[in-house]
Design a protein around this motif. Structure first.
Motif, PDB file in Angstrom:
ATOM      1  N   MET A 120      99.119  21.622 -19.403  1.00  0.00           N
ATOM      2  CA  MET A 120      98.934  22.510 -20.551  1.00  0.00           C
ATOM      3  C   MET A 120      99.659  23.851 -20.344  1.00  0.00           C
ATOM      4  SD  MET A 120      95.288  23.404 -22.249  1.00  0.00           S
ATOM      5  CE  MET A 120      94.842  21.904 -23.059  1.00  0.00           C
ATOM      6  N   VAL A 121      99.678  24.321 -19.091  1.00  0.00           N
ATOM      7  CA  VAL A 121     100.372  25.597 -18.832  1.00  0.00           C
ATOM      8  C   VAL A 121     101.791  25.362 -18.284  1.00  0.00           C
ATOM      9  CG1 VAL A 121      98.247  26.940 -18.510  1.00  0.00           C
ATOM     10  CG2 VAL A 121      99.307  25.872 -16.529  1.00  0.00           C
ATOM     11  N   HIS A 122     102.270  24.143 -18.440  1.00  0.00           N
ATOM     12  CA  HIS A 122     103.646  23.775 -18.060  1.00  0.00           C
ATOM     13  C   HIS A 122     103.953  23.988 -16.580  1.00  0.00           C
ATOM     14  CE1 HIS A 122     104.115  23.387 -22.301  1.00  0.00           C
ATOM     15  NE2 HIS A 122     103.916  24.667 -22.496  1.00  0.00           N
ATOM     16  N   LEU A 123     103.019  23.582 -15.733  1.00  0.00           N
ATOM     17  CA  LEU A 123     103.265  23.731 -14.296  1.00  0.00           C
ATOM     18  C   LEU A 123     103.138  22.407 -13.545  1.00  0.00           C
ATOM     19  CD1 LEU A 123     101.462  27.102 -13.406  1.00  0.00           C
ATOM     20  CD2 LEU A 123     103.923  26.672 -13.452  1.00  0.00           C
ATOM     21  N   SER A 124     103.240  21.293 -14.264  1.00  0.00           N
ATOM     22  CA  SER A 124     103.087  19.978 -13.622  1.00  0.00           C
ATOM     23  C   SER A 124     104.019  19.825 -12.423  1.00  0.00           C
ATOM     24  CB  SER A 124     103.387  18.864 -14.618  1.00  0.00           C
ATOM     25  OG  SER A 124     102.415  18.887 -15.627  1.00  0.00           O
ATOM     26  N   ARG A 125     105.219  20.343 -12.569  1.00  0.00           N
ATOM     27  CA  ARG A 125     106.219  20.167 -11.511  1.00  0.00           C
ATOM     28  C   ARG A 125     105.863  20.911 -10.234  1.00  0.00           C
ATOM     29  NH1 ARG A 125     111.370  22.562 -13.391  1.00  0.00           N
ATOM     30  NH2 ARG A 125     111.811  22.520 -11.175  1.00  0.00           N
ATOM     31  N   PHE A 126     104.964  21.870 -10.345  1.00  0.00           N
ATOM     32  CA  PHE A 126     104.708  22.762  -9.206  1.00  0.00           C
ATOM     33  C   PHE A 126     103.353  22.526  -8.554  1.00  0.00           C
ATOM     34  CE2 PHE A 126     107.799  24.785 -11.924  1.00  0.00           C
ATOM     35  CZ  PHE A 126     108.767  25.181 -11.022  1.00  0.00           C
ATOM     36  N   LYS A 127     102.684  21.395  -8.914  1.00  0.00           N
ATOM     37  CA  LYS A 127     101.300  21.275  -8.436  1.00  0.00           C
ATOM     38  C   LYS A 127     101.168  21.167  -6.921  1.00  0.00           C
ATOM     39  CE  LYS A 127     101.244  16.662 -10.377  1.00  0.00           C
ATOM     40  NZ  LYS A 127     100.979  16.043 -11.670  1.00  0.00           N
ATOM     41  N   GLU A 128     102.236  20.703  -6.257  1.00  0.00           N
ATOM     42  CA  GLU A 128     102.168  20.599  -4.796  1.00  0.00           C
ATOM     43  C   GLU A 128     102.660  21.880  -4.110  1.00  0.00           C
ATOM     44  OE1 GLU A 128     101.057  17.756  -3.437  1.00  0.00           O
ATOM     45  OE2 GLU A 128     101.042  16.526  -5.260  1.00  0.00           O
ATOM     46  N   ASN A 129     103.192  22.827  -4.886  1.00  0.00           N
ATOM     47  CA  ASN A 129     103.724  24.051  -4.275  1.00  0.00           C
ATOM     48  C   ASN A 129     102.605  24.997  -3.851  1.00  0.00           C
ATOM     49  OD1 ASN A 129     106.054  23.082  -6.041  1.00  0.00           O
ATOM     50  ND2 ASN A 129     106.978  24.807  -4.959  1.00  0.00           N
ATOM     51  N   PHE A 130     102.931  25.841  -2.879  1.00  0.00           N
ATOM     52  CA  PHE A 130     102.001  26.918  -2.559  1.00  0.00           C
ATOM     53  C   PHE A 130     102.170  28.018  -3.594  1.00  0.00           C
ATOM     54  CE2 PHE A 130     102.054  24.805   1.556  1.00  0.00           C
ATOM     55  CZ  PHE A 130     100.687  24.772   1.803  1.00  0.00           C
ATOM     56  N   THR A 131     101.124  28.794  -3.787  1.00  0.00           N
ATOM     57  CA  THR A 131     101.158  29.773  -4.885  1.00  0.00           C
ATOM     58  C   THR A 131     102.184  30.881  -4.624  1.00  0.00           C
ATOM     59  OG1 THR A 131      99.302  30.920  -3.877  1.00  0.00           O
ATOM     60  CG2 THR A 131      98.790  29.354  -5.602  1.00  0.00           C
ATOM     61  N   TYR A 132     102.435  31.188  -3.316  1.00  0.00           N
ATOM     62  CA  TYR A 132     103.423  32.249  -3.043  1.00  0.00           C
ATOM     63  C   TYR A 132     104.845  31.806  -3.367  1.00  0.00           C
ATOM     64  CZ  TYR A 132     103.788  29.691   1.389  1.00  0.00           C
ATOM     65  OH  TYR A 132     103.935  28.699   2.314  1.00  0.00           O
ATOM     66  N   GLU A 133     105.012  30.535  -3.668  1.00  0.00           N
ATOM     67  CA  GLU A 133     106.342  30.057  -4.077  1.00  0.00           C
ATOM     68  C   GLU A 133     106.561  30.210  -5.580  1.00  0.00           C
ATOM     69  OE1 GLU A 133     107.344  26.489  -1.050  1.00  0.00           O
ATOM     70  OE2 GLU A 133     105.525  26.169  -2.205  1.00  0.00           O
ATOM     71  N   LEU A 134     105.551  30.734  -6.286  1.00  0.00           N
ATOM     72  CA  LEU A 134     105.647  30.872  -7.748  1.00  0.00           C
ATOM     73  C   LEU A 134     105.848  32.331  -8.145  1.00  0.00           C
ATOM     74  CD1 LEU A 134     102.619  28.686  -8.915  1.00  0.00           C
ATOM     75  CD2 LEU A 134     104.894  27.940  -8.246  1.00  0.00           C
ATOM     76  N   SER A 135     106.412  32.526  -9.323  1.00  0.00           N
ATOM     77  CA  SER A 135     106.570  33.891  -9.858  1.00  0.00           C
ATOM     78  C   SER A 135     105.200  34.397 -10.327  1.00  0.00           C
ATOM     79  CB  SER A 135     107.532  33.868 -11.042  1.00  0.00           C
ATOM     80  OG  SER A 135     106.895  33.260 -12.148  1.00  0.00           O
ATOM     81  N   GLY A 136     105.133  35.699 -10.618  1.00  0.00           N
ATOM     82  CA  GLY A 136     103.877  36.292 -11.076  1.00  0.00           C
ATOM     83  C   GLY A 136     103.347  35.621 -12.343  1.00  0.00           C
ATOM     84  N   GLY A 137     104.265  35.340 -13.280  1.00  0.00           N
ATOM     85  CA  GLY A 137     103.860  34.713 -14.537  1.00  0.00           C
ATOM     86  C   GLY A 137     103.325  33.306 -14.303  1.00  0.00           C
ATOM     87  N   MET A 138     103.963  32.588 -13.386  1.00  0.00           N
ATOM     88  CA  MET A 138     103.501  31.224 -13.076  1.00  0.00           C
ATOM     89  C   MET A 138     102.137  31.274 -12.389  1.00  0.00           C
ATOM     90  SD  MET A 138     107.192  29.986 -11.772  1.00  0.00           S
ATOM     91  CE  MET A 138     107.058  28.289 -11.306  1.00  0.00           C
ATOM     92  N   GLN A 139     101.960  32.255 -11.505  1.00  0.00           N
ATOM     93  CA  GLN A 139     100.663  32.388 -10.825  1.00  0.00           C
ATOM     94  C   GLN A 139      99.554  32.688 -11.834  1.00  0.00           C
ATOM     95  OE1 GLN A 139     100.553  34.939  -7.388  1.00  0.00           O
ATOM     96  NE2 GLN A 139     102.561  34.295  -6.718  1.00  0.00           N
ATOM     97  N   GLN A 140      99.893  33.517 -12.830  1.00  0.00           N
ATOM     98  CA  GLN A 140      98.886  33.840 -13.831  1.00  0.00           C
ATOM     99  C   GLN A 140      98.527  32.590 -14.646  1.00  0.00           C
ATOM    100  OE1 GLN A 140      96.478  35.587 -13.993  1.00  0.00           O
ATOM    101  NE2 GLN A 140      97.143  37.626 -14.476  1.00  0.00           N
ATOM    102  N   ARG A 141      99.524  31.716 -14.851  1.00  0.00           N
ATOM    103  CA  ARG A 141      99.246  30.456 -15.557  1.00  0.00           C
ATOM    104  C   ARG A 141      98.344  29.547 -14.726  1.00  0.00           C
ATOM    105  NH1 ARG A 141     105.300  30.001 -16.787  1.00  0.00           N
ATOM    106  NH2 ARG A 141     105.094  27.745 -16.904  1.00  0.00           N
ATOM    107  N   VAL A 142      98.505  29.594 -13.393  1.00  0.00           N
ATOM    108  CA  VAL A 142      97.599  28.817 -12.523  1.00  0.00           C
ATOM    109  C   VAL A 142      96.171  29.354 -12.691  1.00  0.00           C
ATOM    110  CG1 VAL A 142      97.030  28.141 -10.158  1.00  0.00           C
ATOM    111  CG2 VAL A 142      99.435  28.383 -10.823  1.00  0.00           C
ATOM    112  N   ALA A 143      96.052  30.684 -12.727  1.00  0.00           N
ATOM    113  CA  ALA A 143      94.721  31.297 -12.882  1.00  0.00           C
ATOM    114  C   ALA A 143      94.093  30.879 -14.221  1.00  0.00           C
ATOM    115  CB  ALA A 143      94.819  32.814 -12.789  1.00  0.00           C
TER     116      ALA A 143
END
Ligand SMILES: Nc1ncnc2c1ncn2[C@@H]1O[C@H](COP(=O)(O)OP(=O)(O)OP(=O)(O)O)[C@@H](O)[C@H]1O
Ligand SMILES: [Mg+2]
Length: 264
Positions: A120-143
Protein backbone atom coordinates in the motif's frame (compact mmCIF):
# COMPACT_ATOMS: atom_id res chain seq x y z
CA UNK A 1 -19.87 10.83 18.48
CA UNK A 2 -17.04 8.51 17.44
CA UNK A 3 -14.15 10.35 19.11
CA UNK A 4 -15.19 12.86 21.72
CA UNK A 5 -13.12 15.27 23.81
CA UNK A 6 -15.09 17.01 26.53
CA UNK A 7 -13.69 19.87 28.62
CA UNK A 8 -10.24 18.37 28.25
CA UNK A 9 -7.49 20.07 30.20
CA UNK A 10 -3.87 19.37 30.88
CA UNK A 11 -1.67 20.77 33.63
CA UNK A 12 1.93 19.66 34.06
CA UNK A 13 3.54 19.92 37.48
CA UNK A 14 7.28 20.44 37.52
CA UNK A 15 9.87 19.29 40.06
CA UNK A 16 9.33 22.41 42.18
CA UNK A 17 5.61 21.57 42.29
CA UNK A 18 4.80 24.52 40.03
CA UNK A 19 1.73 23.98 37.89
CA UNK A 20 1.74 24.81 34.22
CA UNK A 21 -1.61 24.70 32.43
CA UNK A 22 -1.13 23.83 28.75
CA UNK A 23 -4.82 24.08 27.90
CA UNK A 24 -8.24 23.68 29.42
CA UNK A 25 -11.77 23.18 28.24
CA UNK A 26 -11.01 21.60 24.87
CA UNK A 27 -14.19 20.31 23.26
CA UNK A 28 -13.80 18.42 20.02
CA UNK A 29 -16.10 15.86 18.43
CA UNK A 30 -14.80 13.84 15.52
CA UNK A 31 -16.95 11.62 13.32
CA UNK A 32 -15.87 8.20 12.10
CA UNK A 33 -13.77 8.34 8.89
CA UNK A 34 -13.22 12.06 9.30
CA UNK A 35 -9.81 13.56 8.46
CA UNK A 36 -9.15 16.36 10.95
CA UNK A 37 -6.05 18.55 11.06
CA UNK A 38 -4.90 20.57 14.02
CA UNK A 39 -2.90 23.76 13.49
CA UNK A 40 -1.55 26.07 16.14
CA UNK A 41 1.51 27.95 17.37
CA UNK A 42 4.38 26.02 18.86
CA UNK A 43 3.67 25.11 22.47
CA UNK A 44 -0.13 25.39 22.34
CA UNK A 45 -0.42 21.69 23.17
CA UNK A 46 -1.06 19.89 19.87
CA UNK A 47 1.29 17.01 20.63
CA UNK A 48 0.04 16.83 24.21
CA UNK A 49 -3.53 16.53 22.97
CA UNK A 50 -2.58 13.81 20.48
CA UNK A 51 -0.65 11.92 23.17
CA UNK A 52 -3.73 12.01 25.36
CA UNK A 53 -5.85 10.49 22.59
CA UNK A 54 -3.11 7.88 22.17
CA UNK A 55 -3.33 7.23 25.91
CA UNK A 56 0.33 8.07 26.46
CA UNK A 57 -0.55 11.11 28.59
CA UNK A 58 -3.44 11.45 31.02
CA UNK A 59 -6.00 14.24 31.05
CA UNK A 60 -6.00 16.36 34.19
CA UNK A 61 -9.54 17.57 33.46
CA UNK A 62 -12.43 16.31 31.35
CA UNK A 63 -12.53 13.13 29.34
CA UNK A 64 -11.73 11.64 25.96
CA UNK A 65 -13.90 8.81 24.70
CA UNK A 66 -13.62 6.57 21.66
CA UNK A 67 -16.93 4.94 20.77
CA UNK A 68 -18.22 5.92 24.21
CA UNK A 69 -15.35 4.22 26.04
CA UNK A 70 -13.05 6.45 28.04
CA UNK A 71 -9.43 6.43 26.91
CA UNK A 72 -7.22 5.61 29.88
CA UNK A 73 -4.17 4.02 28.29
CA UNK A 74 -2.58 3.17 24.97
CA UNK A 75 -4.35 0.51 22.89
CA UNK A 76 -4.29 -1.13 19.48
CA UNK A 77 -7.37 0.86 18.39
CA UNK A 78 -5.13 3.97 18.11
CA UNK A 79 -2.00 4.06 15.94
CA UNK A 80 0.54 6.83 16.20
CA UNK A 81 2.94 8.20 13.58
CA UNK A 82 5.53 10.72 14.82
CA UNK A 83 7.65 13.35 13.05
CA UNK A 84 10.62 10.98 13.20
CA UNK A 85 9.81 7.47 12.00
CA UNK A 86 11.34 5.83 15.14
CA UNK A 87 12.07 2.48 13.53
CA UNK A 88 14.33 -0.27 14.89
CA UNK A 89 17.64 -0.13 12.99
CA UNK A 90 18.49 -3.76 13.76
CA UNK A 91 15.31 -5.06 12.11
CA UNK A 92 14.48 -5.14 8.42
CA UNK A 93 11.52 -3.23 7.03
CA UNK A 94 9.05 -6.09 7.31
CA UNK A 95 10.09 -6.99 10.86
CA UNK A 96 9.63 -3.36 11.85
CA UNK A 97 6.05 -3.53 10.61
CA UNK A 98 5.28 -6.85 12.31
CA UNK A 99 6.97 -5.88 15.61
CA UNK A 100 3.84 -4.52 17.37
CA UNK A 101 1.81 -7.52 16.16
CA UNK A 102 3.93 -9.99 18.14
CA UNK A 103 1.82 -12.21 20.34
CA UNK A 104 -1.43 -11.27 18.63
CA UNK A 105 -1.05 -13.63 15.63
CA UNK A 106 1.35 -16.12 14.04
CA UNK A 107 4.53 -14.89 12.37
CA UNK A 108 3.15 -16.02 9.03
CA UNK A 109 -0.08 -14.06 9.44
CA UNK A 110 1.85 -11.00 10.58
CA UNK A 111 4.13 -11.22 7.53
CA UNK A 112 1.12 -11.43 5.20
CA UNK A 113 -0.37 -8.34 6.82
CA UNK A 114 2.93 -6.49 6.67
CA UNK A 115 3.30 -7.33 2.98
CA UNK A 116 -0.19 -6.01 2.31
CA UNK A 117 0.51 -2.64 3.95
CA UNK A 118 4.02 -2.37 2.54
CA UNK A 119 2.45 -2.76 -0.87
CA UNK A 120 0.00 0.00 0.00
CA UNK A 121 2.89 2.39 0.72
CA UNK A 122 4.82 1.14 -2.34
CA UNK A 123 7.68 -0.47 -0.44
CA UNK A 124 7.25 -4.13 -1.43
CA UNK A 125 10.67 -4.14 -3.04
CA UNK A 126 12.36 -3.04 0.17
CA UNK A 127 10.84 -5.38 2.73
CA UNK A 128 14.11 -7.24 3.31
CA UNK A 129 16.16 -4.03 3.56
CA UNK A 130 17.33 -2.50 6.79
CA UNK A 131 15.65 0.80 7.58
CA UNK A 132 18.94 2.76 7.44
CA UNK A 133 19.12 1.82 3.77
CA UNK A 134 15.96 3.85 3.09
CA UNK A 135 15.43 7.57 2.58
CA UNK A 136 13.58 9.64 5.18
CA UNK A 137 10.38 9.58 3.13
CA UNK A 138 10.56 5.81 2.72
CA UNK A 139 11.17 5.37 6.45
CA UNK A 140 8.12 7.49 7.19
CA UNK A 141 6.10 5.21 4.87
CA UNK A 142 7.32 2.21 6.90
CA UNK A 143 6.09 3.97 10.05
CA UNK A 144 2.69 4.51 8.38
CA UNK A 145 2.53 0.84 7.30
CA UNK A 146 3.42 -0.21 10.85
CA UNK A 147 0.62 1.92 12.29
CA UNK A 148 -1.89 0.63 9.71
CA UNK A 149 -0.95 -3.03 10.22
CA UNK A 150 -2.34 -2.83 13.76
CA UNK A 151 -5.66 -1.95 12.13
CA UNK A 152 -6.35 0.98 14.47
CA UNK A 153 -9.67 2.78 14.33
CA UNK A 154 -7.89 6.09 14.69
CA UNK A 155 -4.63 7.13 13.10
CA UNK A 156 -2.83 9.85 15.07
CA UNK A 157 -0.19 11.68 13.07
CA UNK A 158 2.07 14.29 14.68
CA UNK A 159 3.79 16.32 11.94
CA UNK A 160 4.48 13.08 10.05
CA UNK A 161 5.87 14.85 7.00
CA UNK A 162 7.54 17.74 8.83
CA UNK A 163 11.07 16.51 8.25
CA UNK A 164 10.67 15.77 4.54
CA UNK A 165 11.44 17.78 1.43
CA UNK A 166 8.54 19.40 -0.36
CA UNK A 167 8.47 17.01 -3.32
CA UNK A 168 8.37 13.90 -1.13
CA UNK A 169 5.74 15.54 1.03
CA UNK A 170 3.46 16.07 -1.97
CA UNK A 171 3.81 12.45 -3.02
CA UNK A 172 3.03 11.24 0.50
CA UNK A 173 -0.01 13.54 0.69
CA UNK A 174 -1.51 11.83 -2.32
CA UNK A 175 -0.64 8.40 -0.90
CA UNK A 176 -2.13 9.24 2.47
CA UNK A 177 -5.40 10.42 0.92
CA UNK A 178 -5.60 7.22 -1.11
CA UNK A 179 -4.89 5.07 1.97
CA UNK A 180 -7.43 7.01 4.01
CA UNK A 181 -10.11 6.51 1.35
CA UNK A 182 -9.24 2.82 1.05
CA UNK A 183 -9.03 2.00 4.76
CA UNK A 184 -11.73 4.39 6.02
CA UNK A 185 -9.66 5.34 9.06
CA UNK A 186 -10.37 8.33 11.23
CA UNK A 187 -7.32 10.57 11.09
CA UNK A 188 -6.17 13.22 13.53
CA UNK A 189 -3.28 15.05 11.93
CA UNK A 190 -1.07 17.71 13.52
CA UNK A 191 0.86 20.01 11.24
CA UNK A 192 2.46 23.46 11.04
CA UNK A 193 1.63 23.76 7.36
CA UNK A 194 -1.61 25.56 6.55
CA UNK A 195 -1.38 24.33 2.93
CA UNK A 196 -0.97 20.73 4.05
CA UNK A 197 -3.94 20.96 6.43
CA UNK A 198 -6.22 22.48 3.80
CA UNK A 199 -5.10 20.11 1.06
CA UNK A 200 -5.76 16.99 3.12
CA UNK A 201 -8.51 17.45 5.64
CA UNK A 202 -12.27 17.50 6.01
CA UNK A 203 -11.81 19.87 8.90
CA UNK A 204 -9.11 22.22 10.11
CA UNK A 205 -9.08 22.99 13.82
CA UNK A 206 -6.98 26.00 14.82
CA UNK A 207 -5.63 26.23 18.35
CA UNK A 208 -4.52 29.37 20.11
CA UNK A 209 -2.23 29.64 23.07
CA UNK A 210 -1.78 31.21 26.54
CA UNK A 211 -3.99 29.49 27.45
CA UNK A 212 -4.25 26.75 24.81
CA UNK A 213 -7.72 26.55 23.35
CA UNK A 214 -9.58 26.03 20.10
CA UNK A 215 -10.07 29.33 18.30
CA UNK A 216 -11.57 28.12 15.02
CA UNK A 217 -12.94 25.01 13.37
CA UNK A 218 -13.30 25.09 9.57
CA UNK A 219 -15.18 22.46 7.61
CA UNK A 220 -13.70 22.02 4.13
CA UNK A 221 -15.93 20.66 1.42
CA UNK A 222 -13.73 21.52 -1.55
CA UNK A 223 -13.51 18.38 -3.73
CA UNK A 224 -10.20 16.47 -3.78
CA UNK A 225 -7.65 16.58 -5.29
CA UNK A 226 -7.37 20.19 -4.15
CA UNK A 227 -5.19 22.50 -6.17
CA UNK A 228 -3.34 25.35 -4.50
CA UNK A 229 -4.70 27.89 -6.97
CA UNK A 230 -8.33 26.96 -6.28
CA UNK A 231 -10.00 30.20 -5.13
CA UNK A 232 -11.69 28.55 -2.15
CA UNK A 233 -8.36 27.07 -1.08
CA UNK A 234 -6.70 30.49 -1.30
CA UNK A 235 -9.50 32.17 0.62
CA UNK A 236 -9.36 29.62 3.42
CA UNK A 237 -5.56 29.79 3.55
CA UNK A 238 -5.76 33.53 4.10
CA UNK A 239 -8.36 33.19 6.87
CA UNK A 240 -6.32 30.57 8.73
CA UNK A 241 -3.09 32.51 8.18
CA UNK A 242 -4.60 35.67 9.75
CA UNK A 243 -5.77 33.73 12.80
CA UNK A 244 -2.44 31.97 13.25
CA UNK A 245 -0.33 35.06 12.72
CA UNK A 246 -2.20 36.81 15.52
CA UNK A 247 -1.52 33.91 17.89
CA UNK A 248 2.12 33.48 16.92
CA UNK A 249 2.79 37.22 17.37
CA UNK A 250 1.26 37.00 20.83
CA UNK A 251 3.65 34.19 21.77
CA UNK A 252 6.68 35.95 20.33
CA UNK A 253 5.86 39.20 22.16
CA UNK A 254 5.41 37.37 25.43
CA UNK A 255 8.63 35.40 25.02
CA UNK A 256 10.53 38.57 24.19
CA UNK A 257 9.24 40.41 27.26
CA UNK A 258 10.05 37.38 29.48
CA UNK A 259 13.53 37.39 28.03
CA UNK A 260 14.00 41.10 28.79
CA UNK A 261 12.66 40.56 32.32
CA UNK A 262 15.05 37.64 32.83
CA UNK A 263 18.13 39.48 31.61
CA UNK A 264 17.53 42.49 33.90
N1 LIG B 1 6.06 15.97 29.74
C1 LIG B 1 5.99 17.29 29.90
N2 LIG B 1 6.28 17.87 31.07
C2 LIG B 1 6.17 19.21 31.25
N3 LIG B 1 5.75 20.06 30.29
C3 LIG B 1 5.45 19.54 29.10
C4 LIG B 1 5.53 18.13 28.84
N4 LIG B 1 5.15 17.91 27.55
C5 LIG B 1 4.84 19.13 27.05
N5 LIG B 1 5.00 20.10 27.98
C6 LIG B 1 4.75 21.54 27.80
O1 LIG B 1 3.43 21.69 27.30
C7 LIG B 1 3.36 22.69 26.31
C8 LIG B 1 2.76 22.12 25.05
O2 LIG B 1 3.67 21.23 24.46
P1 LIG B 1 3.34 20.46 23.10
O3 LIG B 1 4.53 19.65 22.78
O4 LIG B 1 2.05 19.74 23.25
O5 LIG B 1 3.16 21.67 22.09
P2 LIG B 1 2.94 21.62 20.52
O6 LIG B 1 1.73 22.44 20.23
O7 LIG B 1 2.96 20.23 20.03
O8 LIG B 1 4.24 22.42 20.00
P3 LIG B 1 5.10 22.20 18.64
O9 LIG B 1 4.28 22.83 17.57
O10 LIG B 1 6.36 22.98 18.92
O11 LIG B 1 5.32 20.74 18.44
C9 LIG B 1 4.78 23.22 26.16
O12 LIG B 1 4.92 24.41 26.89
C10 LIG B 1 5.65 22.14 26.74
O13 LIG B 1 6.81 22.67 27.31
MG1 LIG C 1 4.29 19.11 18.83
Amino acid sequence: MFLEMQHVGKTFTDQEQQDFEVFSDIDLSIAENQFVSILGPSGCGKSTLLSMVAGLEHTTEGSITLQNKEIKQAGPDRGMVFQQPSLFPWLNVRDNVTFPLKGTMSKKEANTLADHFLKMVHLSRFKENFTYELSGGMQQRVAIARALAMDPKVLLMDEPFGALDEQTRHILHDELIKIWQETQKTILFVTHSIQEAIKLSDRVVVMGTRPGRIIADFTIDIPRPRKRDNEHVIELERKVMDLLEGEINKVLKEELSNEIEYSR
